[in-house]
Scaffold this motif. Sequence first.
Motif, PDB file in Angstrom:
ATOM      1  N   GLN A 136      56.143  56.018  40.335  1.00 42.97           N
ATOM      2  CA  GLN A 136      55.301  55.707  41.491  1.00 42.97           C
ATOM      3  C   GLN A 136      53.913  56.318  41.360  1.00 42.97           C
ATOM      4  O   GLN A 136      52.924  55.715  41.771  1.00 42.97           O
ATOM      5  N   LEU A 137      53.838  57.500  40.777  1.00 45.89           N
ATOM      6  CA  LEU A 137      52.547  58.168  40.626  1.00 45.89           C
ATOM      7  C   LEU A 137      51.707  57.594  39.493  1.00 45.89           C
ATOM      8  O   LEU A 137      50.498  57.428  39.628  1.00 45.89           O
ATOM      9  N   GLU A 160      61.242  49.328  37.955  1.00 48.28           N
ATOM     10  CA  GLU A 160      62.277  49.412  38.971  1.00 48.28           C
ATOM     11  C   GLU A 160      62.722  47.992  39.306  1.00 48.28           C
ATOM     12  O   GLU A 160      62.121  47.321  40.125  1.00 48.28           O
ATOM     13  N   PRO A 162      52.485  52.553  39.103  1.00 45.06           N
ATOM     14  CA  PRO A 162      52.933  51.857  40.315  1.00 45.06           C
ATOM     15  C   PRO A 162      53.051  50.342  40.162  1.00 45.06           C
ATOM     16  O   PRO A 162      53.797  49.717  40.907  1.00 45.06           O
ATOM     17  N   THR A 163      52.353  49.763  39.214  1.00 44.44           N
ATOM     18  CA  THR A 163      52.446  48.313  39.047  1.00 44.44           C
ATOM     19  C   THR A 163      53.467  47.914  38.001  1.00 44.44           C
ATOM     20  O   THR A 163      53.686  46.725  37.777  1.00 44.44           O
ATOM     21  N   SER A 211      61.673  58.297  39.002  1.00 38.38           N
ATOM     22  CA  SER A 211      61.157  57.366  40.015  1.00 38.38           C
ATOM     23  C   SER A 211      59.824  57.840  40.584  1.00 38.38           C
ATOM     24  O   SER A 211      58.901  57.039  40.786  1.00 38.38           O
ATOM     25  N   MET A 212      59.718  59.137  40.842  1.00 36.27           N
ATOM     26  CA  MET A 212      58.476  59.678  41.381  1.00 36.27           C
ATOM     27  C   MET A 212      57.343  59.563  40.363  1.00 36.27           C
ATOM     28  O   MET A 212      56.220  59.191  40.720  1.00 36.27           O
TER      29      MET A 212
END
Length: 186
Positions: A102-103, A111, A106-107, A98-99
């Motif tokens: 996000q890093l 998820e 992100p687009t 997940s991290m």
Amino acid sequence: MARDAEATRERILTAATVEFAAHGFAGGRVDRIASEAQSNVRMIYAYYGGKSGLFDATLAEALRRMAENVPPRPDNLAGWAGDVFDHHQRFPEVLRLSMWAQLERPTATAEPHDIYRSKTLAVATAAAQPLSAVDVLVFIYAIAQAWQLSPEGLTGLEQNPVRAEEVAARRHSVVTAVERMLHART
């Protein structure tokens, strides 16, 4: 011997989970995943369309399993926070994936919103103003994940590796923090 496509997909996702959790999207190597899965790069492209599709499928599967393993408990949100803490202790790769998403992506739509929608709806009845159900979930996740997200240099100051008693004390702190947060809102 006939090829079992579902077993191959599962081996690929398992290998991809390890690879992407350790190296992220950019550092993850499709050839290492194929080798570890006892498959080949061609099969990864056939099943997932490439590295991006594989990363997204890997993250979606990890989050789906987490949603199944740690269903919301609207009647005991503090206990649920403890469950989330326990899940991340047992399966740290889910949080790492997940991290990385996000890093690095992100687009990406990896998820799925439906995973969170059901949790939010379940918590909505337990959430009181001024926070919404989404806010409550965000706080619970943040508290439950705090130990795993803290820098190792900070969390490992006392000793490494962490003893079982220390993990239990951290879990208790998570549950207590959520209890106090929810109690302060009523």
